[in-house]
Design an enzyme around this catalytic site. Structure first.
Site, short mmCIF file in Angstrom:
data_model
loop_
_atom_site.label_atom_id
_atom_site.label_comp_id
_atom_site.label_asym_id
_atom_site.label_seq_id
_atom_site.Cartn_x
_atom_site.Cartn_y
_atom_site.Cartn_z
N ARG A 151 0.84 -1.20 0.00
CA ARG A 151 0.00 0.00 0.00
C ARG A 151 0.87 1.26 0.00
NH1 ARG A 151 -4.38 0.60 4.70
NH2 ARG A 151 -2.52 1.10 5.91
N LYS A 182 -2.64 6.96 1.16
CA LYS A 182 -2.38 7.28 2.57
C LYS A 182 -1.34 8.40 2.57
CE LYS A 182 -1.89 4.81 6.93
NZ LYS A 182 -3.01 5.37 7.65
N GLU A 184 -16.17 5.98 6.04
CA GLU A 184 -15.27 5.44 7.07
C GLU A 184 -15.19 6.42 8.21
OE1 GLU A 184 -11.17 5.10 5.71
OE2 GLU A 184 -11.38 6.83 4.41
N1 PXG Z 1 -9.15 4.73 7.28
C1 PXG Z 1 -8.28 5.74 7.43
C2 PXG Z 1 -8.64 7.07 6.92
C3 PXG Z 1 -7.04 5.51 8.05
O1 PXG Z 1 -6.17 6.50 8.18
C4 PXG Z 1 -7.69 3.19 8.38
C5 PXG Z 1 -8.89 3.49 7.74
C6 PXG Z 1 -7.43 1.79 8.83
O2 PXG Z 1 -6.45 1.18 7.99
P1 PXG Z 1 -5.52 0.01 8.52
O3 PXG Z 1 -4.68 -0.36 7.36
O4 PXG Z 1 -4.70 0.58 9.65
O5 PXG Z 1 -6.40 -1.08 8.97
C7 PXG Z 1 -6.73 4.22 8.53
C8 PXG Z 1 -5.40 3.98 9.17
C9 PXG Z 1 -3.67 6.65 14.48
C10 PXG Z 1 -3.68 6.57 13.00
O6 PXG Z 1 -2.67 7.16 15.03
C11 PXG Z 1 -4.48 5.66 12.37
C12 PXG Z 1 -4.49 5.57 10.98
C13 PXG Z 1 -3.73 6.45 10.29
C14 PXG Z 1 -2.97 7.38 10.95
C15 PXG Z 1 -2.91 7.45 12.31
O7 PXG Z 1 -4.65 6.21 15.10
N2 PXG Z 1 -5.33 4.62 10.44
#
Ligand code: PXG
Length: 292
Positions: free
Chosen positions: A50, A149, A182
């Protein structure tokens, strides 16, 4: 703590970037948040894929191969003696001038921070979270595609501020058309009559690594899974709801916009998936140490 920056491992106090880095000046870059459990990095290949896809999408060429990146992530964990960790991988456009032009940045920067993991309080897993809907909409895919991301998280931060003002830990976001997409850092799922539903990736979400694992786990458990468009109405009448993310793992939602979800308690299917996810996370992944 030793932080990797562009080929060197530096102590925290010396781990610094230039004020001319376009990651700082414009949020021009991409990142990943990854976890290790019990000496193994969870879904490392999926996170790296990713990361490289996000970079390609913004035409940023990561100067090292995916194999070297994998080894560097593992080495950062080893240098910090970590087994349970949160890993932040950041690629910035690098140092340029004060203009937007990315071509003025000859070399992207690679930063890897590995730290102890700060977990959500256990009470949220037992009692569930309350969320509200943000008035700020998720980025329109033709503006900044949520599949990237990117270092530009202001869209989600604005929504997070609304949640903080209302006293909630997470916030539900709708896309420009008003469909549920989301939360600020987590994907969303709901269950009605035994069917698990989550939005499809093309609606404008980050394709969460945790989301994809939970879809697989649910299917393996014989649960019907649908990726489809839905509105808040569906959430308001759902039996169960939960969020997924690297930091949160699988976390129940019991209240949405001050309405109880189902009977207001974490649901049975949610609890099953929490257990299945923990089992997977603790028993799979790329070993950090050769002795594991
Ligand atoms: N949606 C968004 C917008 C995200 O940023 C997720 C879903 C979940 O993705 P994963 O791959 O982790 O299952 C994310 C990712 C934090 C933090 O500190 C969390 C994310 C990004 C940046 C910081 O909680 N989550």
């Amino acid at each position: 703590m030793l932080i990797y920056i562009d080929g060197e491992f530096l102590p925290k106090a010396e781990a610094k970037v230039s004020v001319f880095d376009h990651g700082l000046l414009y949020g021009d870059g991409v990142f990943e948040g990854i976890r290790s459990y019990n000496g193994r990095v969870f879904k490392l290949d999926e996170h790296l894929e990713r990361l490289y896809d996000s970079a390609k999408s913004i035409m940023l060429e990561i100067p090292i191969s995916i194999e070297t990146m994998e080894e560097t992530v593992l080495e950062t964990l080893r240098r910090n003696n970590l087994r349970e960790a949160y890993i932040r991988l950041i690629i910035t456009r690098g140092v340029g001038d004060l203009g937007l032009d990315p071509d003025k940045c000859p070399k992207p920067s690679i930063i890897i921070i590995a730290d102890k993991i700060v977990l959500y309080p256990q009470k949220y897993y037992e009692d569930g979270l309350e969320i509200i809907t943000a008035s700020v909409r998720r980025n329109y895919a033709e503006a900044i595609n949520p599949r990237i991301k990117s270092l530009n998280y202001l869209n989600n931060i604005l929504a997070k501020i609304e949640g903080k003002q209302a006293g909630t830990e997470e916030v539900l976001m709708l896309n420009a058309e008003g469909y549920v997409v989301e939360c600020t850092g987590d994907n969303i799922f709901w269950i009605k009559n035994g069917t698990l539903v989550t939005p499809p990736v093309h609606m404008g979400i980050l394709e969460g690594v945790t989301r994809n694992s939970v879809i697989d786990l649910a299917r393996e458990a014989g649960i019907r899974v649908e990726e489809r468009v839905f509105t808040r109405h569906d959430l308001y009448i759902a039996d169960e709801c939960f969020l997924t993310g690297t930091a949160a793992e699988v976390i129940p939602v019991v209240k949405i916009d001050r309405r109880a979800v189902g009977d207001g308690q974490p649901g049975k299917v949610t609890q099953r998936l929490i257990a299945a996810f923990r089992q997977l996370a603790n028993s799979t992944g790329t070993p950090i140490y050769t002795t594991d």
